[in-house]
Design a protein around this motif. Structure first.
Motif, short mmCIF file in Angstrom:
data_model
loop_
_atom_site.label_atom_id
_atom_site.label_comp_id
_atom_site.label_asym_id
_atom_site.label_seq_id
_atom_site.Cartn_x
_atom_site.Cartn_y
_atom_site.Cartn_z
N ASP B 734 0.80 -1.22 0.00
CA ASP B 734 0.00 0.00 0.00
C ASP B 734 0.84 1.27 0.00
O ASP B 734 0.36 2.32 -0.41
CB ASP B 734 -0.91 0.03 1.23
N PHE B 735 2.04 1.19 0.48
CA PHE B 735 2.80 2.42 0.66
C PHE B 735 3.96 2.50 -0.32
O PHE B 735 4.62 1.49 -0.59
CB PHE B 735 3.36 2.48 2.08
N LYS B 736 4.15 3.67 -0.80
CA LYS B 736 5.31 3.93 -1.64
C LYS B 736 6.02 5.16 -1.10
O LYS B 736 5.38 6.12 -0.67
CB LYS B 736 4.88 4.18 -3.09
N TYR B 798 -0.02 6.51 -0.27
CA TYR B 798 -0.80 5.39 0.21
C TYR B 798 -1.86 5.06 -0.84
O TYR B 798 -2.72 5.89 -1.15
CB TYR B 798 -1.45 5.74 1.55
N ARG B 799 -1.75 3.90 -1.39
CA ARG B 799 -2.71 3.39 -2.35
C ARG B 799 -3.03 4.38 -3.46
O ARG B 799 -4.16 4.43 -3.97
CB ARG B 799 -4.01 2.98 -1.67
#
Lengths: 485, 1231
Positions: B734-736, B798-799
């Motif tokens: 979900d996180f980048k 996030y997403r």
């Protein structure tokens, strides 16, 4: 292999980057092209010149001094003759004079930091020049910053001092500086354009300036004026050889400011006030003070009625410009001449002060000194016969001649005009109100002072407001403390 | 994270600065342990996102750029690639429709580097979005992957690499290509033309938009449809080709999907937590201005571009979100491909307040508009925090073109722009009275001056009064028009004397008649021709673009011209695996001649036409401006027998004898290396340089006047060394996290040398400082400045719908003492694409809220810390020095700005409506103030810190698509408006223990009563001056003499407008489009020299209207007792006493305007036409700029055209030059 080359080249690039950043930032921030130090003589020459430049500029002397003394009237720009003050000219006068005081103070500061054998005389000469400048400032504006002036670290908004107090302080300062001068000690030398460092002449000037200070307060503080004059007159100027003048070099960039070698100055005509009186008395100085009308009319000197606007149907189509010597590149900037001293002493004698001779003697000496100043030898006796000392009330007789002798010292002539409020020797009016009316609602005949420049309203508002109310209003109609009528 | 990075960075600096170079080099490896891990490919960490509801995946074309190219703008029409059915990613988390990973076909094997872990992306281009109209023809190497299992959809960009020709050679033979052509909303475009440019076969799309065409790999397919932008797509795959065409309507790309942010970092608009405006290059290319920035007026909310079109490439003031710094520079910082562009105001101080001089203009005009791909306007502090102290006034990021306009391989684009310029908005002159004063002629009698006549009988008049025959003469010496009525009387014109000079007109008379067009006829039609040719190419290893541009301007003024040559090169190459080198080199040389003077100065044509002058002059006779002996002929001769100019040269003498020239050569650009150290880390090093040499020469001919010559040689060199590490991590599914850490060293050096002659010229017409009567006074100025910086930014997503960005920069500036360094600029921003959570709200296409908070700052100019002495020219052999009139101080701290910003972006109703709204509040404290102090301090200016200014404002833009017809007709409206409210909160100067109430920013040079000031409690930029005196009823009080009473100096209005904006309407139909930009400004006050001098000199119509010269004027108002004023003044006295320098209010005007700024009519030439030249596309457009001042409350001047310089002294119109209206034609052909 390639990757290794790349890797190392990147490495070196990075190191190079870091090293470049290690240069001391503080060392960058010093301007290598400007000086952070200087020498007293350089400061003195500049102070003398900058003050003379503004006092004899067409903008300040031409549009203000020579106008308010009613020597000149505007050509196409008549609003200034009608007392509409150009704020740019006003601001420049104020800021230039104070900047010069600041620069003179630096001479003292520089001398305090080193062992300079000439320091004592240099500081005293700077002090005398400061008195000269500050008197012009207070005479022009009444209350001005003095004790808090030119001290930006302490007073970014300097308070205005009472004009009378300033006068007393100036007299004290002048005395102290005269006494500090020591002809046995070294001094400025050639950097002093006025006297080439002649300490004796500076002493003489100091005493003469004391007479100027004292006579101006004669109506308001007779006792002080009397004591100052009586104690200083003997050491004051005794001839034109003592004159304090700034000799311009006559070539750019050191030409007399009102010089028309590069471009004609057509802004001003001489006024009928000046021309008509001089012609009526057959004054030999007329052909020096004014030149013949150019163009259509026959070659004669005609004045322009003071403050006559271009729309006035009676306005002459042309009038005389000021004389060529007044607009010459090598004309001298006058600080003070002997004729002023003579007329001052004439007035002092008339007022009953003990000045060694009677008023008539000094009066005649004044007229003769003025004639001699302009190189006139012929017709002086005849002229003196026309305008004898006994011709009328002393204020009018001395006033008129002192006024004429002060040409083209516009500011001093204006101060004397409003102080003595004189008429022609026969009592008839010499000065007129602007023909097309005053554009300043506070004055009709003549401004008694300049309004404070806008810089004070903008940057020093609280003190500016206080000063305005202290003197009775920041208008041209407010009279200086030494005017008692 | 942020703090760690910063700490790390400072430590590095500290260590390397404190130890020797040997140890430094030993240590330097440590921070980069991943140096050898060269595995990953060059991928730009860039967000592209999936719009889940949309079935076709649109890859924004900018995604095709290699990662090294951080400056690559987002451009061009997006290409939509419908995923193949077999193209489903087998990644578990891809419930999204399919990764469109587009890579060269046979490189698919090498997919470790494509790193496509996420479905790729991208959003549908809104169909009401203004697309880039010059770039309608977009060729893209598009290959839908056939083997997606091997590929991981990139989380950042769908990388589009050009085809590998070696591989493609193996794919011989044709196949049938299928495809579909759609609008961005998904509707098919029936009848769209599909053309194989290689075989020149064409088909039309079916009713459902589908088509089939024979093709080979490497062929280029071009799809076109009326009103849509063309797309040319080189085939690299046999897969089905879906195409989405977007509207070709306007030049603006307001909702560009990928935007360029600070340091050239590209981000998806989703991820950006602050307002950012993106303008495509076409906005400045088609309807050209010499300085491209002028074309941006009205196109970007919150960006205020002011200029003066009459000044030939003069200054532009670029202000973003209002004025912030009371006395510092308020112009936006300009960055070209990462290179900071030196754009400081070089005009002389006296020029800025209307005093006079030349406006040498903004050096931004060195940039070739044709090279501009994209302009990003970073407005808020959060957007610019990474630029540290330099970004405090907003940043304009210019990205240049780097690739072919069409197609892969080699492309050539030629563009021709030809434009005619004419003056417009001239003052309204009176034509009833001629020159002179008092309404009088003078008489020249034969008997007095027979030498002035041909013969006695040639004298025209005789009054039989015994004085003899005479001629009437105007008052040549009077430079005003209060002369006699123009009734055809025979007079002796100024040119009828000078017998000794062999004057053929000697003794002639001419009728005293009106010359109503003598000003208009002085200005000629100007021409500007711009040619540009660019060649560009790409392949899998790199790209290049070479461009040459030539601009030739023949200005509306006689003897005025401007010529500019631009050469630019952009290139990049993958020199080794993972290592890319790139370079950008731009060379500019311009030369201008005969630039008009501005303000109250002789070379300003308006001085003698509007501020002073005689109305009856015959402009044709004035063209004869000198005799054979070289001496001047001017109407303003001293007298009939003295030809010396009294105060005014003739206009043609000014143009041809007293002209200036200036030129500048400039080199700017950068070289850099990008090294992909690992999958998550790319290290980039760049050196940026901007260096120019200019030459300014001002001449005054030696004639009756002494002549003079001024020469200035300004130079500036700025170098920036920048090292950055770009990192990206996936933290779970979900996180980048994307991050950049870097350092920059800025070093700038400027010099001005030259000099000015003293005492005039020795030999006429020789312009050399040695030809000076007295030794010339030299100019010798020098500044040097360095800023060391470290910066870091991290963006957490996030997403793909919620983003947080933190950034910080620390600057060590040489202009401040070390104890005041460093200063740190942090910023945080967040964005939330809430429409992702509201998928069932069908009417809502997109919705995002954003917010940011930041603190930036500003350092100062060099050398404000030491007291200095200035040298005066020596008095003979005596040197002279003076204390500088500026008091410097050691105490300076950086100026600080805190800003809060929030905004929302909405698009709904099938993209028919788009709305963007921003609110910001900005407070600038600790201002670096060159305080105007009482000159009684001995100084004029003293440096200090203090004061606070607040700017609050809103910016809104609206996109509407009211009409979108099946037949292709579209109507789009793009509107924007910005309002800024400004207030000076305080001016407390701690260092001087004082609270100032106001500061003067500038005072007009001539009346000295009108000032632009900052006053506590008021908006910054109040205009002060004298007013009328009013009674209780608000009536003006007139004194007994019939003249208005005049107030003390007081506030008379704000120079800055309340709001500004622009509306573009565009219509498109079948390859034709029409767009019109109206820009406007409401509010603002200015003081007008044109009106003041024009009135007191009797030149303007009001001085003769209603017979006022015969009947006089009664000042409108009441006497002090309340009765109406009845004092009749003659007209001249009325204007001199009541509308002159002493009464400022009489010449103050409202600066509001509505302007039809730009109209463009474009036409995509039919293929049949351009095919003959083997061109791939051709477009012709007609345009007009500055067409119609539709509304203005100010007489005689164009309130949008009154700028003197880019300084803070605004609102003082110093004899503005007339506006220039332009009509042009633009042809753009790509091969």
């Amino acid at each position: 292999m390639l990757n290794r080359i790349i890797k190392y080249s990147l490495l070196f690039a990075f190191v190079g980057l870091i090293m470049a950043g290690c240069k001391k930032l503080d060392s960058i921030n010093h301007d290598p092209t400007k000086s952070t130090t200087t020498e007293p003589p350089y400061q003195l020459t500049a102070a003398e010149k900058t003050v003379m430049d503004v006092l004899y500029s067409t903008l300040q002397n031409g549009y203000i001094g020579m106008h308010y003394a009613q020597f000149w009237s505007g050509n196409t720009r008549v609003a200034d003759s009608q007392y509409s003050l150009d704020e740019g000219n006003n601001g420049t006068l104020w800021s230039t004079l104070y900047a010069a005081v600041n620069n003179l103070n630096l001479i003292v500061a520089l001398n305090a930091n080193k062992t300079n054998v000439a320091a004592q005389n240099q500081n005293a000469i700077a002090g005398i020049l400061k008195v000269w400048i500050m008197q012009i400032l207070t005479d022009t504006y009444v209350n001005v910053p003095y004790t808090q002036a030119v001290n930006v670290g302490e007073y970014i908004t300097p308070a205005f001092d009472d004009a009378k107090t300033i006068y007393n302080q100036l007299a004290d300062s002048l005395s102290a500086n005269i006494n500090a001068l020591d002809p046995a000690q070294p001094t400025f030398g050639d950097a002093d354009i006025i006297f080439k460092g002649d300490v004796v002449k500076w002493q003489t000037l100091g005493h003469s300036l004391m007479l100027r200070l004292a006579i101006r307060m004669a109506d308001a503080d007779n006792a002080k004026a009397k004591s100052l004059i009586e104690s200083h007159y003997q050491a004051a100027m005794t001839s034109n050889a003592d004159n304090a003048e700034f000799a311009y070099l006559g070539v750019d960039p050191n030409r007399y400011p009102m010089d028309e070698t590069n471009r004609r100055i057509t802004d001003f005509f001489v006024s009928t006030t000046l021309v008509d009186y001089m012609r009526a008395t057959n004054d030999p100085r007329l052909s020096i003070y004014a030149r013949p009308v150019e163009g259509l009319t026959t070659d004669t000197i005609y004045g322009m009625p003071y403050g006559m606007s271009t729309t006035n149907p009676n306005r002459p189509s042309a009038a005389s410009y000021p004389g060529t010597r007044i607009y010459a590149a090598n004309m001298k900037g006058i600080l003070m001449t002997y004729s002023e001293v003579a007329f001052t002493l004439a007035e002092a004698a008339a007022r009953g002060y003990a000045v060694g001779s009677d008023a008539a003697t000094y009066y005649e000496a004044g007229v003769r000194a003025s004639m001699a100043y302009w190189g006139i030898t012929d017709g002086v006796d005849e002229y003196l016969a026309t305008v004898p000392y006994t011709g009328g009330e002393w204020k009018n007789v001395i006033g008129t001649q002192k006024w004429l002798s002060l040409y083209p010292q516009g500011f001093q002539a204006w101060f004397e005009r409003i102080r003595l409020n004189f008429a022609k020797p026969d009592g008839s009016a010499l000065f007129i109100a602007p023909v097309s009316g005053s554009l300043d609602q506070h004055v009709t005949l003549v401004p008694y002072r300049l309004t404070y420049p806008l810089s004070e309203a903008n940057a020093n508002n609280t003190n500016y407001t206080a000063a305005g109310s202290a003197i009775g209003g920041d208008t041209k109609g407010t009279k200086n403390w030494w005017i008692t009528y | 994270m942020r703090s760690h990075v910063l700490t790390w960075l400072w430590l590095c600096f500290a260590i390397y600065c404190s130890i020797g170079p040997n140890r430094a080099s030993a240590n330097v490896n440590r921070p980069f342990p991943t140096f050898s891990a060269v595995t990953a490919v060059q991928q730009q960490p860039k967000d592209t996102t999936v719009k889940p509801s949309a079935s076709p995946v649109v890859i924004t074309p900018s995604a095709s750029k290699p990662s090294t190219d951080t400056n690559k703008p987002a451009t061009a029409t997006p290409v939509t690639i419908t995923p193949n059915n077999n193209n489903q990613s087998n990644k578990a988390d891809t419930n999204k429709p399919a990764a469109a990973v587009i890579t060269p076909n046979n490189q698919a094997k090498d997919t470790t580097k494509t790193d496509t872990t996420k479905p790729a992306a991208a959003v549908i281009t809104p169909n009401n979005q203004a697309s880039d109209s010059t770039r309608k023809d977009t060729t893209r190497p598009a290959t839908a992957t056939s083997d997606s299992t091997k590929k991981k959809a990139t989380d950042t960009s769908a990388l589009i690499l050009p085809s590998d020709s070696n591989t493609l050679k193996q794919e011989i033979g044709q196949f049938t290509l299928h495809g579909v052509v759609k609008q961005p909303g998904g509707q098919p475009i029936p009848g769209a033309g599909v053309m194989n440019l290689s075989t020149h076969q064409g088909v039309a799309a079916n009713e459902d938009g589908t088509f089939s065409i024979k093709a080979s790999l490497k062929d280029t397919i071009k799809i076109s449809a009326p009103t849509f932008g063309d797309q040319s797509i080189p085939l690299t795959s046999k897969d089905s080709l879906p195409v989405t065409l977007t509207s070709a309507s306007t030049g603006k790309k307001q909702l560009q999907e990928v935007v360029v942010t600070a340091l050239g970092i590209q981000r998806n608009t989703r991820a950006v937590g602050y307002a950012i405006e993106d303008v495509s290059g076409s906005a400045v290319q088609e309807a050209k201005e010499v300085n491209f920035v002028s074309s941006l007026s009205g196109k970007v909310p919150g960006l205020q571009v002011s200029s003066n079109t009459g000044s030939m490439g003069g200054s532009t003031k670029i202000m973003i979100r209002g004025t912030k710094s009371i006395l510092g520079d308020n112009n936006a910082f300009v960055v070209v491909d990462g290179t900071p562009f030196v754009n400081t105001n070089v005009n002389q101080a006296g020029q800025q307040n209307g005093g006079g001089g030349y406006d040498y203009g903004s050096s931004l005009q060195d940039i070739n508009p044709e090279d501009i791909e994209n302009i990003s306007v970073l407005k808020g502090a959060a957007a610019t925090a990474l630029y540290g102290s330099r970004g405090a006034n907003g940043v304009m990021l210019i990205t240049t073109k780097k690739r072919p306009d069409v197609g892969g391989g080699i492309g050539v684009t030629y563009s021709l722009n030809a434009q005619a310029d004419q003056v417009s908005v001239l003052p309204h002159y009176q034509n009833l009275y001629g020159g002179g004063s008092g309404g009088k002629f003078e008489k020249l009698y034969y008997n007095e001056h027979p030498e002035a006549f041909l013969s006695e009988s040639a004298a025209t008049y005789d009054d039989n009064d015994g004085l003899g025959r005479y001629d009437l003469m105007p008052m040549y010496r009077a430079d005003e028009s209060w002369g006699p009525k123009l009734e055809g009387q025979l007079i002796r014109p100024y040119y009828s004397f000078d017998k000794d000079k062999g004057n053929p007109y000697f003794g002639q008379t001419t009728p005293w008649v009106a010359q109503p067009n003598n000003v208009k006829d002085f200005y000629r039609t100007g021409y500007t021709i711009t040619n540009n040719i660019a060649m560009a190419g790409t392949n899998d290893k790199g790209y290049f673009r070479l461009s040459y541009g030539n601009m030739n301007q023949v200005f509306v003024l006689p003897n005025a011209s401007n010529n500019r040559n631009n050469i630019s090169f952009n290139g990049g190459y993958e020199v080794a695996k993972g290592l890319k080198a790139s370079a950008s080199v731009n060379y500019t040389a311009y030369a201008a001649k005969g630039r008009p003077g501005t303000g109250f100065t002789g070379p300003n044509p308006t001085l003698q036409f509007t501020m002073y002058g005689q109305r009856q002059l015959n402009i044709d006779m004035e063209k004869r401006y000198k005799y054979d002996d070289g001496s001047q002929i001017t109407w303003n001769r001293t007298s009939w027998d003295n030809p010396t100019p009294l105060s005014s040269n003739g206009p043609y003498w000014n143009r041809y004898m007293d002209y200036e020239t200036d030129s500048r050569t400039r080199l700017f650009g950068n070289v850099g290396l990008d090294y992909e150290a690992s999958k998550w880390l790319t290290i980039s090093g760049r050196v940026f340089m901007d260096s120019y040499n200019a030459l300014q020469e001002e001449r005054t001919a030696k004639d009756y006047l002494i002549g003079g010559y001024i020469k200035r040689v300004p130079t500036a060199t700025e170098l920036n060394y920048q090292l950055t590490a770009n990192m990206k991590f996936d933290l779970g599914k979900d996180f980048k996290l994307n991050g950049v850490v870097g350092g920059n060293i800025m070093h700038r050096k400027t010099t001005v040398t030259g000099g000015t002659t003293v005492g005039g010229l020795i030999i006429p017409l020789v312009y050399n400082l040695n030809n000076s009567v007295t030794t010339a006074t030299p100019y010798d100025e020098y500044t040097e400045k360095q800023i060391n910086s470290g910066f870091a930014t991290a963006s957490l997503g996030y997403r793909n719908f919620l983003f947080l960005e933190l950034s910080g920069r620390a600057d060590w500036s040489s202009t401040l003492l070390s104890e005041n360094n460093p200063y740190i600029y942090p910023a945080a921003s967040a964005s939330f694409v809430f429409s992702d959570l509201l998928k069932n709200w069908k009417w809502l296409s997109f919705g995002k809220v954003r917010a940011s908070v930041s603190s930036v700052g500003n350092d100062t100019n060099p050398y404000q810390t030491d007291d200095l002495f200035t040298f005066l020219p020596g008095f003979g052999s005596n040197p002279m020095t003076q204390i500088s009139n500026t008091k410097y101080t050691k105490q300076l701290k950086p100026e600080r700005t805190q800003e809060y910003e929030s905004g929302i972006t909405l698009r709904f109703l099938d993209e028919r409506v788009g709305l963007d709204f921003t609110y910001y509040r900005r407070k600038t404290t600790d201002q670096l103030l060159p305080i105007s102090v009482s000159p009684a301090t001995g100084y004029v200016t003293a440096w200090g810190n203090g004061g606070a200014v607040e700017n609050k404002g809103i910016e809104a833009s609206l996109n509407l698509n009211p009409i979108r017809l099946k037949n292709g007709f579209r109507w789009d409206i793009v509107a924007n408006i910005a309002r800024n409210k400004n207030k000076v909160l305080n001016m407390d100067i701690a260092q001087y223990h004082t609270s100032l109430t106001q500061q003067t920013i500038g005072t007009d040079r001539r009346t000295q009563r009108v000032s632009v000031i900052g006053q506590v409690g008021q908006p910054l930029g109040m205009l002060t001056g004298t007013d009328y005196v009013y009674n209780d009823k608000g009536e003006r009080i007139v004194g007994a003499d019939g003249n208005y009473l005049i107030s003390d100096i007081k506030n008379l209005g704000n120079v800055y407008p309340d709001y500004t904006g622009g509306i573009t309407n565009s219509f498109s139909y079948k390859g034709i489009y029409l767009s019109a930009l109206i820009d406007f400004q409401h509010g603002g006050t200015f003081f007008s020299y044109t009106n003041m001098y024009g009135k007191i000199s009797g030149l303007l119509d009001v001085t003769a209207d209603n017979n006022v010269r015969e009947t006089g004027i009664i000042a409108k108002g009441v006497k002090e007792d309340g009765t109406p004023n009845d004092v009749v003044l003659d007209a001249n006295s009325y204007f001199i006493n009541n509308e002159n320098k002493t009464l400022s209010k009489a010449n103050m005007y409202d600066a509001s305007y509505i302007y039809l700024r730009e109209v463009k009519l474009g036409y995509n030439l039919p293929e049949a036409w351009y095919k003959r030249f083997h061109a791939q596309s051709a477009r012709l457009s007609l345009y007009g700029r500055n067409l119609w001042l539709m509304h203005s409350n100010a007489p005689n001047v164009d309130p949008s055209n009154i700028l003197n310089s880019s300084s803070n002294i605004v609102g003082i119109e110093g004899g503005a030059l007339p506006s220039v209206r332009s009509y042009g034609i633009n042809l753009n052909v790509s091969f």
